[in-house]
Design a protein around this motif. Structure first.
Motif, PDB file in Angstrom:
ATOM      1  N   ASP A 144       0.818  -1.214   0.000  1.00 49.33           N
ATOM      2  CA  ASP A 144       0.000   0.000   0.000  1.00 49.33           C
ATOM      3  C   ASP A 144       0.850   1.262   0.000  1.00 49.33           C
ATOM      4  N   MET A 145       1.847   1.311  -0.842  1.00 51.24           N
ATOM      5  CA  MET A 145       2.682   2.505  -0.899  1.00 51.24           C
ATOM      6  C   MET A 145       1.903   3.655  -1.527  1.00 51.24           C
ATOM      7  N   PRO A 146       1.908   4.844  -0.923  1.00 44.18           N
ATOM      8  CA  PRO A 146       1.169   5.978  -1.502  1.00 44.18           C
ATOM      9  C   PRO A 146       1.767   6.422  -2.827  1.00 44.18           C
ATOM     10  N   GLY A 147       0.905   7.007  -3.658  1.00 44.61           N
ATOM     11  CA  GLY A 147       1.324   7.585  -4.921  1.00 44.61           C
ATOM     12  C   GLY A 147       0.706   8.964  -5.094  1.00 44.61           C
ATOM     13  N   VAL A 148       1.095   9.652  -6.149  1.00 41.62           N
ATOM     14  CA  VAL A 148       0.578  10.989  -6.443  1.00 41.62           C
ATOM     15  C   VAL A 148      -0.053  10.960  -7.827  1.00 41.62           C
ATOM     16  N   ALA A 149      -1.328  11.276  -7.906  1.00 43.40           N
ATOM     17  CA  ALA A 149      -2.007  11.328  -9.199  1.00 43.40           C
ATOM     18  C   ALA A 149      -1.425  12.452 -10.049  1.00 43.40           C
ATOM     19  N   PHE A 150      -1.415  12.266 -11.353  1.00 44.99           N
ATOM     20  CA  PHE A 150      -0.873  13.275 -12.256  1.00 44.99           C
ATOM     21  C   PHE A 150      -1.626  14.593 -12.103  1.00 44.99           C
ATOM     22  N   ARG A 151      -2.941  14.514 -11.937  1.00 41.80           N
ATOM     23  CA  ARG A 151      -3.732  15.740 -11.808  1.00 41.80           C
ATOM     24  C   ARG A 151      -3.469  16.450 -10.483  1.00 41.80           C
ATOM     25  N   VAL A 152      -3.118  15.707  -9.440  1.00 44.94           N
ATOM     26  CA  VAL A 152      -2.763  16.344  -8.168  1.00 44.94           C
ATOM     27  C   VAL A 152      -1.486  17.157  -8.346  1.00 44.94           C
ATOM     28  N   ALA A 153      -0.486  16.565  -9.002  1.00 51.66           N
ATOM     29  CA  ALA A 153       0.749  17.298  -9.266  1.00 51.66           C
ATOM     30  C   ALA A 153       0.489  18.503 -10.174  1.00 51.66           C
ATOM     31  N   LEU A 154      -0.380  18.321 -11.178  1.00 53.58           N
ATOM     32  CA  LEU A 154      -0.711  19.427 -12.065  1.00 53.58           C
ATOM     33  C   LEU A 154      -1.457  20.523 -11.312  1.00 53.58           C
ATOM     34  N   HIS A 155      -2.309  20.141 -10.390  1.00 54.49           N
ATOM     35  CA  HIS A 155      -3.053  21.119  -9.588  1.00 54.49           C
ATOM     36  C   HIS A 155      -2.098  21.954  -8.734  1.00 54.49           C
ATOM     37  N   LEU A 156      -1.118  21.313  -8.125  1.00 54.18           N
ATOM     38  CA  LEU A 156      -0.133  22.055  -7.334  1.00 54.18           C
ATOM     39  C   LEU A 156       0.676  23.007  -8.216  1.00 54.18           C
ATOM     40  N   ALA A 157       1.022  22.554  -9.420  1.00 52.55           N
ATOM     41  CA  ALA A 157       1.756  23.428 -10.344  1.00 52.55           C
ATOM     42  C   ALA A 157       0.893  24.619 -10.770  1.00 52.55           C
ATOM     43  N   GLN A 158      -0.404  24.391 -10.955  1.00 52.56           N
ATOM     44  CA  GLN A 158      -1.303  25.489 -11.300  1.00 52.56           C
ATOM     45  C   GLN A 158      -1.359  26.522 -10.186  1.00 52.56           C
ATOM     46  N   MET A 159      -1.422  26.076  -8.947  1.00 56.71           N
ATOM     47  CA  MET A 159      -1.439  26.999  -7.815  1.00 56.71           C
ATOM     48  C   MET A 159      -0.168  27.835  -7.770  1.00 56.71           C
ATOM     49  N   LYS A 160       0.958  27.181  -8.023  1.00 53.86           N
ATOM     50  CA  LYS A 160       2.220  27.905  -7.984  1.00 53.86           C
ATOM     51  C   LYS A 160       2.284  28.962  -9.085  1.00 53.86           C
ATOM     52  N   ARG A 161       1.844  28.605 -10.284  1.00 51.60           N
ATOM     53  CA  ARG A 161       1.916  29.546 -11.401  1.00 51.60           C
ATOM     54  C   ARG A 161       0.932  30.688 -11.234  1.00 51.60           C
ATOM     55  N   SER A 162      -0.280  30.407 -10.784  1.00 50.76           N
ATOM     56  CA  SER A 162      -1.306  31.451 -10.659  1.00 50.76           C
ATOM     57  C   SER A 162      -1.145  32.295  -9.398  1.00 50.76           C
ATOM     58  N   LYS A 163      -0.311  31.817  -8.440  1.00 56.39           N
ATOM     59  CA  LYS A 163      -0.126  32.487  -7.154  1.00 56.39           C
ATOM     60  C   LYS A 163      -1.439  32.616  -6.391  1.00 56.39           C
ATOM     61  N   LYS A 164      -2.334  31.655  -6.634  1.00 52.79           N
ATOM     62  CA  LYS A 164      -3.629  31.644  -5.969  1.00 52.79           C
ATOM     63  C   LYS A 164      -3.901  30.252  -5.410  1.00 52.79           C
ATOM     64  N   PHE A 165      -4.681  30.237  -4.339  1.00 54.25           N
ATOM     65  CA  PHE A 165      -5.194  28.977  -3.811  1.00 54.25           C
ATOM     66  C   PHE A 165      -6.527  28.729  -4.510  1.00 54.25           C
ATOM     67  N   ALA A 166      -6.447  28.100  -5.675  1.00 49.94           N
ATOM     68  CA  ALA A 166      -7.616  27.927  -6.527  1.00 49.94           C
ATOM     69  C   ALA A 166      -7.876  26.450  -6.756  1.00 49.94           C
ATOM     70  N   MET A 167      -9.096  26.144  -7.165  1.00 43.68           N
ATOM     71  CA  MET A 167      -9.444  24.776  -7.495  1.00 43.68           C
ATOM     72  C   MET A 167      -8.897  24.427  -8.876  1.00 43.68           C
ATOM     73  N   PHE A 168      -9.029  23.177  -9.255  1.00 45.66           N
ATOM     74  CA  PHE A 168      -8.368  22.669 -10.452  1.00 45.66           C
ATOM     75  C   PHE A 168      -8.898  23.352 -11.711  1.00 45.66           C
ATOM     76  N   ASP A 169      -7.960  23.750 -12.577  1.00 49.08           N
ATOM     77  CA  ASP A 169      -8.298  24.354 -13.863  1.00 49.08           C
ATOM     78  C   ASP A 169      -8.355  23.250 -14.914  1.00 49.08           C
TER      79      ASP A 169
END
Length: 694
Positions: A552-577
């Protein structure tokens, strides 16, 4: 002639063993030496390695002093453990650290001081049962051989030198006379969560030994057959008769006598357990194992989300308690993080000892991929972002907690109309780390927008995610490359995880070798710290925790990583684009994703924000950004900083942090008899319904 041949074979076998052992040890020393050389020239290693070696210290046998927040309210079990360990320390002046060399060979996992205590005690027991360990390691080493050549299991048993196995003596001294006996008794009460892992080097060592033993045993039997033809002929005849009697269903005396049996004796009253499967010597303990081995109650609850994901909600139950705490882990983590520091150093046990009913949440994202659809594909399972953590996972678990507490406390309600009026006879406080902090904020805000009760009384957020624009150069470059390669990676890479059990097992074993080889471990720790921007958390130690196992090793979904990258680029705490105004309009009712920072005024409960000055994953400035927006929105919020790195909030024994968290929990007053209905959200979008995008 037979004796001369046996002597030659024995001398040759020992010579081959010595040569191979020394060769292996020299190779390991060379690797460790080269790692030390590389480590000495790497820049910034001092700050990265500072303070992480506390998990690798030799075990102490003095019980950890109870923190201030446990002096009044510690459970009777832990109070007994504390008094027992202190009394034993004062009543005996024996130096238990005499096995220092053993401690260096088998360093402990990153658990609490009491856990390290327990592991040293259990290591002495290995001297009495080393054959069992050798058999387990040999089983793993010969696993490919078994698959390819169908090697029988009885070869393993025949190769073990059982005549030299040390047995427990029936004339053991009493507890008062033997410090070792006292140590064993303390281990029985304190903890059984021992480090069962073996590293790759250890497995190679045992595999080589078994291969040499098997090869020379085969040569010895061949030589014996040639030099003793009469005995060989007799053995063949007995084998033929046994086969014939077996086919005729007539048991042969010789055949029965050749079968392995278990004989009970006074010295060894327990029959040996015969196992049909191979033990791979990895530490695959679950959160349940850790909790129950420490003497706490445990309950597992399966929760199904509206989109079909099956989540594990774990509990340390106090069924009659009206104080409830919900702990939510962060990225690449699980509920194990809240109990990994043993009795004294873990937030889950600290809350339970303070009288709380403790619930440990597990977000979707394990390689086991539990779903109501048994045939769900990997791409379908990993098709989610942080949105689903906040709008699917946490609501399902919080509502399950609510149903459980209402059912358990229903008998205490004197007025039957209270339940129909949204009465909540308990107080629920959430403690969340990293990604869990962002998910709980999404949950609280979206529930208020939808005019549904969130049932929370307080939120304690430890280095919460959400804002990431103030980060290191490493994260900035990673963000640029991720957006550049996202169109190519999205169709072929649904998630970031180790896909096979073999490589997950290999990672778990390598973590053990990183502890055994200090220079190699330091080099890996430094390189991993560079990857995460210089954060000085004990990344190598965390890899050795049980929840990073093959199952049961944890993983990171591609969209979760993309969501974090979106937050960093937009400088906002926003929901998924979702990538286009039309797609966003379908999900959010607007062409842009929801900016959660603009809705902080909807948070109607106290929030405690905690940041780490050494945290390079989520810097204190980003946590302070949450604080500023909440303060401007009129939220009752507090902000505190500690000298911790990112993983220290869960995986390190930090008494100062636990004292602070417990003090914030105590600010939650007793539950009121009648709770207010959720207020209408005027001027806000009420028709928000976040979809899963599937």
């Amino acid at each position: 002639m037979q004796r001369a041949v046996d002597t030659v074979l024995a001398v040759t076998k020992e010579s081959v063993k010595t040569f191979t052992y020394e060769s292996l040890h020299n190779i390991v020393r060379l690797i460790n030496g080269v790692s030390a050389l590389l480590l000495s020239i790497l820049p910034g290693k001092a700050s990265i390695l500072e303070g992480i070696h506390g998990w690798e210290l030799r075990p102490t046998f003095r019980g950890p002093r109870l923190p201030r927040w446990m002096e009044n309210g510690v459970s009777s079990f832990n109070q007994f453990i504390h008094e027992f360990s202190v009394d034993s320390d004062t009543s005996s002046s024996v130096d238990y650290s005499s096995d220092g060399e053993d401690c260096d060979i088998y360093p402990p996992s990153p658990l609490s001081q009491s856990s390290r205590f327990s592991r040293e005690s259990s290591f002495t027991k290995q001297n009495r049962s080393w054959i069992w360990w050798i058999g387990c390691i040999i089983s793993w080493a010969l696993f490919p051989v078994k698959l390819l050549f169908a090697l029988p299991l009885y070869i393993i048993n025949s190769a073990l030198p059982s005549s030299n196995a040390p047995r427990s003596s029936g004339n053991n001294p009493s507890v008062a006379q033997s410090p070792r006996r006292l140590q064993s008794l303390k281990d029985h009460f304190v903890q059984r969560a021992t480090d069962r892992r073996h590293g790759v080097v250890e497995d190679l060592h045992l595999a080589i030994e078994f291969s040499i033993e098997s090869a020379f045993d085969y040569v010895h039997k061949v030589a014996h057959s040639i030099l003793s033809p009469a005995d060989t002929l007799g053995s063949v005849c007995r084998w033929f008769l046994s086969k014939l009697s077996f086919q005729n269903d007539i048991p042969s005396e010789d055949f029965v006598s050749s079968c392995p049996t278990t004989v009970l004796s006074d010295k060894d009253p327990a029959p040996s357990e015969r196992k049909s499967s191979f033990n791979l010597n990895t530490d695959a303990r679950t959160c349940q194992d850790v909790i129950t081995e420490l003497g706490y109650p445990y309950e597992a609850i399966r929760v199904v989300t509206t989109d079909g994901y099956v989540l594990l909600l774990e509990r340390i139950p106090r069924r009659d308690s009206r104080k409830v705490v919900y702990l939510q882990h962060g990225i690449l983590d699980s509920s194990m993080g809240w109990v990994s520091n043993g009795v004294v150093g873990s937030p889950a046990f600290a809350a339970y000892d303070q009288g709380y009913d403790v619930f440990l949440g597990n977000l979707r994202g394990l390689v086991s991929r539990e779903h109501i659809d048994k045939n769900i594909s990997s791409r379908q399972y990993w098709n989610y972002s942080i949105n689903e953590h906040g709008t699917q996972d946490i609501p399902a678990m919080v509502e399950k907690i609510h149903d459980i507490k209402i059912s358990e406390l229903k008998s205490n309600q004197s007025d039957p109309e209270e339940e129909s009026n949204n009465d909540q006879p308990y107080k629920l406080c959430a403690i969340c780390h990293s990604l869990g902090g962002a998910a709980i904020l999404i949950y609280a805000i979206t529930r208020r927008i939808e005019e549904k009760p969130h049932r929370l009384s307080r939120m304690i957020l430890l280095s919460p995610a959400g804002f990431h624009h103030d980060s290191t150069v490493v994260f900035t470059v990673s963000e640029f490359l991720f957006f550049l390669l996202a169109p190519l990676l999205a169709p072929i890479l649904p998630a970031f995880y180790i896909p096979t059990r073999f490589f997950r097992m290999l990672l778990n074993k390598l973590a053990r070798d990183f502890h055994n080889l200090p220079a190699v471990g330091g080099l890996v720790q430094t390189l991993m710290s560079y990857v995460v921007g210089g954060d000085s958390s004990n990344w190598v130690g965390v890899l050795g925790l049980p929840h990073y196992n093959m199952n049961d090793m944890p993983g990171v979904a591609f969209r979760v990583a993309l969501h974090l990258a979106q937050m960093k680029r937009s400088k906002k705490f926003a929901m998924f684009d979702y990538g286009s105004p039309a797609a966003n309009m379908e999900v959010y009712g607007s062409p842009e994703p929801l900016d959660l920072g603009e809705y902080y005024s909807l948070i109607d409960i106290p929030v405690d924000l905690v940041a780490g000055r050494k945290d390079r994953v989520i810097k204190p400035s980003m946590v302070r950004n949450h604080y500023k927006l909440m303060k401007d929105a009129g939220v009752e919020v507090s902000f505190s900083e500690f000298e911790y790195a990112h993983l220290d909030f869960t995986f390190s024994h930090c008494e100062e942090l636990l004292s602070y968290v417990m003090s914030r929990l105590l600010l939650v007053g007793p539950p009121s008899k009648q709770m207010q209905r959720p207020k209408s959200v005027k001027g806000k979008r009420k028709d928000l319904q976040v979809k899963t995008g599937k």
